[in-house]
Write a protein that holds these residues in place. Structure first.
Motif, PDB file in Angstrom:
ATOM      1  N   ALA A   1       0.838  -1.197   0.000  1.00  0.00           N
ATOM      2  CA  ALA A   1       0.000   0.000   0.000  1.00  0.00           C
ATOM      3  C   ALA A   1       0.877   1.253   0.000  1.00  0.00           C
ATOM      4  N   ILE A   2       0.380   2.272  -0.653  1.00  0.00           N
ATOM      5  CA  ILE A   2       1.090   3.546  -0.702  1.00  0.00           C
ATOM      6  C   ILE A   2       0.826   4.274   0.615  1.00  0.00           C
TER       7      ILE A   2
ATOM      8  N   ALA B   1      -2.145  11.128  -0.550  1.00  0.00           N
ATOM      9  CA  ALA B   1      -2.865  12.405  -0.517  1.00  0.00           C
ATOM     10  C   ALA B   1      -2.303  13.418  -1.513  1.00  0.00           C
ATOM     11  N   LEU B   2      -1.129  13.145  -2.093  1.00  0.00           N
ATOM     12  CA  LEU B   2      -0.493  14.086  -3.014  1.00  0.00           C
ATOM     13  C   LEU B   2      -1.142  14.039  -4.391  1.00  0.00           C
TER      14      LEU B   2
ATOM     15  N   GLU C   1       1.092  16.007  -9.700  1.00  0.00           N
ATOM     16  CA  GLU C   1       2.134  17.027  -9.898  1.00  0.00           C
ATOM     17  C   GLU C   1       3.033  17.166  -8.673  1.00  0.00           C
ATOM     18  N   ASP C   2       2.440  17.162  -7.483  1.00  0.00           N
ATOM     19  CA  ASP C   2       3.240  17.284  -6.259  1.00  0.00           C
ATOM     20  C   ASP C   2       4.113  16.056  -6.038  1.00  0.00           C
ATOM     21  N   ALA C   3       3.552  14.868  -6.305  1.00  0.00           N
ATOM     22  CA  ALA C   3       4.319  13.637  -6.145  1.00  0.00           C
ATOM     23  C   ALA C   3       5.483  13.590  -7.133  1.00  0.00           C
TER      24      ALA C   3
ATOM     25  N   CYS D   1       2.508   7.878  -8.748  1.00  0.00           N
ATOM     26  CA  CYS D   1       2.395   8.585 -10.028  1.00  0.00           C
ATOM     27  C   CYS D   1       1.885   7.645 -11.117  1.00  0.00           C
ATOM     28  N   GLU D   2       2.398   6.426 -11.161  1.00  0.00           N
ATOM     29  CA  GLU D   2       1.940   5.459 -12.158  1.00  0.00           C
ATOM     30  C   GLU D   2       0.455   5.145 -11.977  1.00  0.00           C
ATOM     31  N   MET D   3       0.017   5.017 -10.717  1.00  0.00           N
ATOM     32  CA  MET D   3      -1.383   4.750 -10.445  1.00  0.00           C
ATOM     33  C   MET D   3      -2.258   5.916 -10.904  1.00  0.00           C
ATOM     34  N   LYS D   4      -1.811   7.141 -10.613  1.00  0.00           N
ATOM     35  CA  LYS D   4      -2.569   8.327 -11.031  1.00  0.00           C
ATOM     36  C   LYS D   4      -2.677   8.379 -12.559  1.00  0.00           C
TER      37      LYS D   4
END
Length: 93
Positions: free
Chosen positions: A15-16, A22-23, A26-28, A63-66
């Motif tokens: 799990a992340i 919560a990021l 762009e922030d991540a 980031c990959e998940m987003k």
């Protein structure tokens, strides 16, 4: 082969952490880029570098998940032979 229980490295399916989840993308990504620059400079203690690497791994997964979530939301408008409109998932490669 199951992951070692003595290692503190995150498992691929782990799990992340909530603070990373919560990021925004762009922030991540900005934090990941900062960590990469810091690691490339090679200054600092080994333990700090390992912690940064582990956080960077979690940021990368986030980031990959987003990106996968965004891709799943994108539909392509299609026109069938009879002229009716429809949608299908976009093929983004």
């Amino acid at each position: 082969m199951p992951p070692s229980t003595t290692s503190s490295a995150p498992v691929s399916g782990a799990a992340i952490p909530p603070d990373i989840a919560a990021l925004s993308f762009e922030d991540a990504l900005a934090e990941l880029e900062r960590i990469v620059r810091q690691l490339e400079e090679g200054r600092g203690k080994l333990d700090d570098a390992i912690s940064s690497y582990e956080r960077g791994t979690a940021l990368k997964r986030h980031c990959e998940m987003k990106l996968r979530e965004a891709q799943a939301k994108i539909d392509r408008i299609t026109v069938s032979a009879d002229g009716s409109l429809g949608t299908e998932p976009a093929r983004i490669d």
